[in-house]
Design a protein around this motif. Structure first.
Motif, PDB file in Angstrom:
ATOM      1  N   ARG A 112     -10.427  -4.381  -2.649  1.00 20.24           N
ATOM      2  CA  ARG A 112      -9.763  -4.385  -1.258  1.00 20.24           C
ATOM      3  C   ARG A 112     -10.809  -4.752  -0.412  1.00 20.24           C
ATOM      4  NH1 ARG A 112      -6.385  -5.280  -3.818  1.00 20.24           N
ATOM      5  NH2 ARG A 112      -4.112  -3.991  -4.008  1.00 20.24           N
TER       6      ARG A 112
ATOM      7  N   SER B 220      -8.751  -0.732  -5.054  1.00 24.07           N
ATOM      8  CA  SER B 220      -7.460  -0.046  -4.678  1.00 24.07           C
ATOM      9  C   SER B 220      -7.462   1.145  -5.791  1.00 24.07           C
ATOM     10  CB  SER B 220      -6.319  -0.814  -4.628  1.00 24.07           C
ATOM     11  OG  SER B 220      -6.245  -1.592  -5.883  1.00 24.07           O
TER      12      SER B 220
ATOM     13  N   GLU C  38       0.776  -1.327   0.153  1.00 24.78           N
ATOM     14  CA  GLU C  38       0.047   0.064   0.125  1.00 24.78           C
ATOM     15  C   GLU C  38       0.803   1.188  -0.184  1.00 24.78           C
ATOM     16  OE1 GLU C  38      -2.646  -0.698   3.409  1.00 24.78           O
ATOM     17  OE2 GLU C  38      -3.774  -1.830   2.141  1.00 24.78           O
TER      18      GLU C  38
END
Length: 423
Positions: free
Chosen positions: A416, A408, A196
């Motif tokens: 996600r 995402s 991330e």
């Protein structure tokens, strides 16, 4: 390998010595016109980029934005392919578009070789990795991958609603890559944080982004130190011992390649598995057909890769030039949207439809040109096994709440949050 003096300075030798590039102020906010102000970080792009891409392909096939210091977005297959194959006019020294440009001093290796490498160095760096990703090598990983998928399914059995992205899809590539690199399997939460930070944190101030990257490389150095002290038969030990041009790899090369395998090897497959489950959950006819015809899965899987290709890569313009009707400047970014290329009606019949028995399917989900994904056999194996096990264990499943699905943002797109009703 004890006492390998290439790594005696630890993380400082890799992170503190990196040359800084040019900076641009973070730019976010609503897009007025995607042809002149696009941003792949905006919520509407993450939620559903395909109508935007279709519109651009019709009226402005090479979109432009002033964000990130200037970037371009081609949406036609032929344009994406031309740039992907052109290593003379476009450099790969940074493949993740952000508000920060790496300095030219990182060429030709780049930060994460071989994907950030330019020819001729790229050829040799990529060749080093190929033995680990042959069909034969990957086939040896399948039994453990299948057993782990069943282990994950066991934990979900008996529940009415599960999050297939959080509790299933993400864990499969995390475990496989951890095993390949010889990293602790329990470090999965760290891997997600690294993913991330790298791919979704691109609009952070450069200093914060660099600090987060330092955290990633500090972790990698700790793993390298452990492998130097305790060599074993895995990809990390291989990278520490392999030679390029008669010399073992530089610390930055070893750690950069490990970072590439960890980040790209997890997020792309996590996203592809999740998108496939999302499609099957919302399309009962396709789910029921695959349940009745399991032999069709490999063909259907290629169509999921085409229709929901997770990866968009970046290039940088080497010199000022006029290209396909636009004036590109040196250091401009270019987003190579393989998802947009895969839905170009000039390249694919019924491009906007998901046809699970599509026979001719030369999609670009794994990229084009010299940087075509070296791990495609691995990704296909993980994806196939994950879907086979899911269909075996939960043959009837639906979206619990379509509005609760989240995707995402950034250059790797996948679910996600994916609440599925399995009970």
């Amino acid at each position: 390998m004890a006492g390998d003096d290439r790594f005696t300075d630890g993380v400082a030798s890799i992170t503190q010595g990196r040359p800084l590039g040019t900076r641009n102020e973070p730019v976010t906010g609503p897009v007025a016109d995607w042809a002149t102000d696009f941003s792949h970080l905006e919520p509407e792009w993450a939620a559903d980029p395909y109508p935007i891409q279709d519109d651009l392909r019709e009226r402005c096939p090479v979109a432009r934005t002033g964000r990130f210091g200037g970037a371009w977005l081609p949406t036609r297959y032929e344009d994406v392919a031309e740039i992907a194959y052109d290593t003379e006019r476009f450099t790969s020294r940074s493949v993740v578009l952000s508000n920060y440009r790496p300095a030219r001093e990182v060429e030709p290796v780049g930060v994460t070789p071989p994907i950030s490498s330019d020819p001729p160095f790229h050829h040799h760096a990529r060749k080093l990795l190929l033995p680990a990703f042959t069909k034969t090598a990957i086939s040896r990983l399948e039994p453990a991958t299948r057993a782990y998928c069943h282990e994950l399914a066991d934990a979900l059995t008996g529940q009415d609603v599960v999050d297939a992205a959080r509790d299933y899809a993400q864990h499969i590539p995390m475990r496989v890559i951890a095993d390949m690199l010889g990293f602790p399997a329990e470090d999965g939460p760290k891997f997600r944080e690294f993913v991330e930070n790298t791919l979704e944190g691109v609009n952070l101030p450069p200093e914060e982004r660099i600090a987060r990257m330092d955290s990633l490389f500090a972790y990698l150095i700790a793993q390298i130190d452990d492998h130097i002290a305790n060599p074993r038969d895995d990809l990390t030990t291989y990278l520490l011992n392999v030679e390029l041009g008669g010399n073992r790899l530089a610390p930055s090369h070893v750690a950069g390649t490990m970072a590439l395998l960890l980040i790209a090897g997890i997020d792309t497959t996590w996203s592809a598995i999740g998108a496939s489950l999302w499609h099957l959950a919302k399309t009962p006819a396709d789910r029921e057909r695959l349940a009745a015809e399991p032999a069709l899965l490999p063909t259907a899987m290629e169509e999921f890769l085409r229709a929901y290709a997770p990866v968009t890569m970046a290039r940088m313009v080497k010199q000022d030039m006029h290209w396909r009707g636009v004036d590109m400047k040196a250091e401009d970014w270019i987003l190579l949207s393989f998802p947009a290329a895969n839905r170009d009606p000039a390249q694919f019949e019924r491009a906007d439809e998901v046809v699970i028995d599509r026979e001719v399917n030369r999609h670009a989900a794994f990229g084009l040109g010299i940087h075509r994904c070296a791990g495609s056999h691995l990704a296909r194996m993980e994806m196939r096994v994950a879907l086979e096990v899911w269909m075996e264990r939960f043959p009837s499943f639906t979206l619990d709440d379509p509005d609760a699905v989240t995707w995402s943002a950034g250059q790797v797109r996948g679910p996600r949050t994916l609440p599925l009703r399995i009970g």
